[in-house]
Design an enzyme around this catalytic site. Sequence first.
Site, PDB file in Angstrom:
ATOM      1  CG  HIS A  84      -0.610   0.295   2.500  1.00  0.00           C
ATOM      2  ND1 HIS A  84      -0.337  -0.675   3.438  1.00  0.00           N
ATOM      3  CD2 HIS A  84      -0.409   1.470   3.128  1.00  0.00           C
ATOM      4  CE1 HIS A  84       0.006  -0.097   4.582  1.00  0.00           C
ATOM      5  NE2 HIS A  84      -0.024   1.205   4.414  1.00  0.00           N
ATOM      6  CG  ASP A 226       0.305  -4.116   2.719  1.00  0.00           C
ATOM      7  OD1 ASP A 226       0.877  -3.620   1.738  1.00  0.00           O
ATOM      8  OD2 ASP A 226      -0.520  -3.494   3.417  1.00  0.00           O
ATOM      9  CB  SER A 654       2.711   1.714   6.491  1.00  0.00           C
ATOM     10  OG  SER A 654       1.445   1.360   6.941  1.00  0.00           O
TER      11      SER A 654
HETATM   12  N1  ARG Z   1      -4.880   0.673   7.662  1.00  0.00           N
HETATM   13  C1  ARG Z   1      -3.605   0.757   7.021  1.00  0.00           C
HETATM   14  C2  ARG Z   1      -3.014   2.161   7.161  1.00  0.00           C
HETATM   15  O1  ARG Z   1      -3.524   2.950   7.923  1.00  0.00           O
HETATM   16  C3  ARG Z   1      -3.667   0.318   5.594  1.00  0.00           C
HETATM   17  C4  ARG Z   1      -4.317   1.266   4.640  1.00  0.00           C
HETATM   18  C5  ARG Z   1      -4.339   0.800   3.223  1.00  0.00           C
HETATM   19  N2  ARG Z   1      -5.245  -0.296   2.995  1.00  0.00           N
HETATM   20  C6  ARG Z   1      -6.591  -0.146   2.767  1.00  0.00           C
HETATM   21  N3  ARG Z   1      -7.322  -1.223   2.620  1.00  0.00           N
HETATM   22  N4  ARG Z   1      -7.176   1.012   2.649  1.00  0.00           N
HETATM   23  O2  ARG Z   1      -2.393   2.764   6.334  1.00  0.00           O
HETATM   24  N1  GLU Z   2      -1.385   1.386   7.751  1.00  0.00           N
HETATM   25  C1  GLU Z   2      -0.741   2.392   8.567  1.00  0.00           C
HETATM   26  C2  GLU Z   2       0.311   3.168   7.768  1.00  0.00           C
HETATM   27  O1  GLU Z   2       0.166   3.346   6.587  1.00  0.00           O
HETATM   28  C3  GLU Z   2      -0.204   1.757   9.788  1.00  0.00           C
HETATM   29  C4  GLU Z   2      -1.331   1.409  10.668  1.00  0.00           C
HETATM   30  C5  GLU Z   2      -1.333   2.198  11.957  1.00  0.00           C
HETATM   31  O2  GLU Z   2      -1.915   3.282  12.016  1.00  0.00           O
HETATM   32  O3  GLU Z   2      -0.717   1.692  12.911  1.00  0.00           O
HETATM   33  O4  GLU Z   2       1.247   3.711   8.296  1.00  0.00           O
END
Ligand code: ARG
Ligand code: GLU
Length: 720
Positions: A84, A226, A654
């Site tokens: 991502h 991922d 991330s």
């Molecule tokens: N929750 C993760 C973050 O905050 C992944 C975000 C990307 N993935 C998604 N399905 N939107 O970045």
């Molecule tokens: N998916 C989040 C990022 O892009 C990390 C998830 C979190 O907030 O811990 O950094």
Amino acid sequence: MKRLLSIGLSLLLTSPVWADEGMWLLPLLKQQKFPEMQALGLKLQDYDIYSPDSASIKDAVVIFGGGCTGEVVSPDGLVLTNHHCGYGQIQQHSSVEHDYLTDGFWAMTRAEELPNPGLKVTFIDKIEDVTEYVLEELKKDTDPNSMNYLSPAYLNGLAVEKTGEKYLQDHPGTEVEIKAFYGGNKYYMFTKKIYPDVRLVGAPPSSIGKFGADTDNWMWPRHAGDFTVFRIYADVNGNPAEYSESNVPLRPKRWLKISLKGVQENDFAMMMGFPGRTNKYYTSWEVAERRDIDNTVRINVREIRQQVMLEEMLKDPVVRIQYFSKYAGSTNAYKNSIGSNWAINKRNFEEVKREEQDKLLVWAARMNKPEYKEALSVLEQIVKDRKDLRFRSWMLDEAISRGIEFTRVPSSVEGLSTAIRQKDTETRKNELERLKNGYERFADKDYSPVVDAKVAKVLLKEYRRLIPADKQPAYFSTIDKQFKGDVDAFVDHLFKSSIFGSEDNFRKFYQHPSVKGLENDPMILFAQAVQQEKQALADALKDFDAAYANAHRTYVRGLLEMYGDQANFPDANFSLRLTYGQVKGYAPRDAVYYDCQTTLEGVMEKEDPDNWEFVVPERLKELYQAKDYGQYGLGNGRMPVNFCATTHSTGGNSGSPVLNANGELIGINFDRNWEGVGGDIQYLPDYQRSIIVDIRYVLFIIDKYAGAGYLLNEMDLMDQ
Ligand code: ARG
Ligand code: GLU
């Protein structure tokens, strides 16, 4: 004597930091946390992790792009990050013939690696405490309302001054930055080396990289691969250089060894990376404000918007592709807000923060430091006084500016009007081209006027339901005056009569541009009115900002004095941090326990060929059926996929490397469980977990799935 007394007192007041809580700054790690890390199992010395004068693990950790972390894993500059985080690049290289998002991409030779203009990787060469220097400089500032002590522009100016222009000229790709910590009580300077030639080496298909998509996002148990692989290139001297064919793979100072041994529950784990933003030093009033205004508005408005988007996406496969990314972006922050409010309520964050405030009040009274009591009452008052403005500002932002796409039509058209009026053909032509470009950028291939109109109708109704008429952007009064309050008719009118309402409308205008057509254009008037209201609200809130920042800074200083400044970590600010803890499952609900490791069995359990979120690629199923896991499997016929750990991470982490007690790479962080997002305000030892791709799954996908095992030859794989 006085000193002894204060040491005695600070011993009584132990900081309420949980064992695994904290995003620690590397220069303070040795004094603050090193003994505890070793007690938990760490086998390294502090200088293995961070050393100011020689290469250490920190030199293998990079900022990837603008908001993610990455890690160097080979002497030839290979970098790992999340799928991502590399999504934009993978998308950019994709077309109907080469759909790398769907099919994945693997460079089989270095010549096939794909350049990505604009993408940068940033190393942190040096970290210095410059608090004294900055505080000295700040004394020259006589404006009592100055916010220079938090201003990146001001602080970076100081950084350049301190380093000297000459040094920066002599070191291409080097930049310096000073960041404020603890609300502006401490300052660190970061010397960065930025490499602008970063090439895409490999990416799994989205059905692996994004397996579970939005349904699984922020969820444990998880089953996503991922990750993406890139390579950093440099000029022949190893210096940062823009893309050139003559560039060569970077020979980094340091790269991570990779462990094949896997993880067990309770194993020591640590993560290094660039957490973006936390609010550990909120007062109880700010916690309530966050819940009742910020999070509540976001949850309410996005629910309404997403429902319309989803309906349209399910109806029309073209819309599904167009709105896929926008929908995912919307639900990401939406789910986060839900988790945040859950934690605030269920874990009594208001109470937790109130206890901390009260402790400070008692201590401050005893120490005769009235400024801390004063700071707290200022914060309480500001939260009260800005309530209405903050609500209006969040509503405008969520329901109108972010929610309705046509608020972003190119609305500065004065140049064109003037040129038409003055019959200045040359300027007229240029301005018209500019407008056309602006329109094309707005109404790009992922824009659907049908969806935008439907969304605008529901959001405008909700906005008007909650915001009094005299507090709305002025132009919204047209809805009552000309359309008897009929929002649907108003929106239909915008699309029918604006030059941006359809391609046809724009073409007609482009052929016969007129001043009248521009000045009365309802979408332009709408967009301008929204911008004005946004500015007005920001200006009104600005009065509070200076007082707020000052009181916050004082409050944090009080806590540091009370606990002793070794005990606490500063809020995240996208600077390099280390967090450590253990590989561990958790109990989300009564009688339910989640294990810390998931396997390919779970991928197969979730498989649903009729739901794009859970499609399993054929090749992966073959490997599963043949149990062809090579050296990456668990040995019991299972293939590890993800694991979770108690490390205190947040957005920006991330792509962060997760390391074992020997400092070897065991996984790549990519998410957090929704029960743990409240940790941005208060760490939750029993609930918060980082969600991590097991490095063995990464290697398995590269080697067995993609047949790009040659990449593993340049890595240091440790099997004992
Ligand atoms: N929750 C993760 C973050 O905050 C992944 C975000 C990307 N993935 C998604 N399905 N939107 O970045
Ligand atoms: N998916 C989040 C990022 O892009 C990390 C998830 C979190 O907030 O811990 O950094």
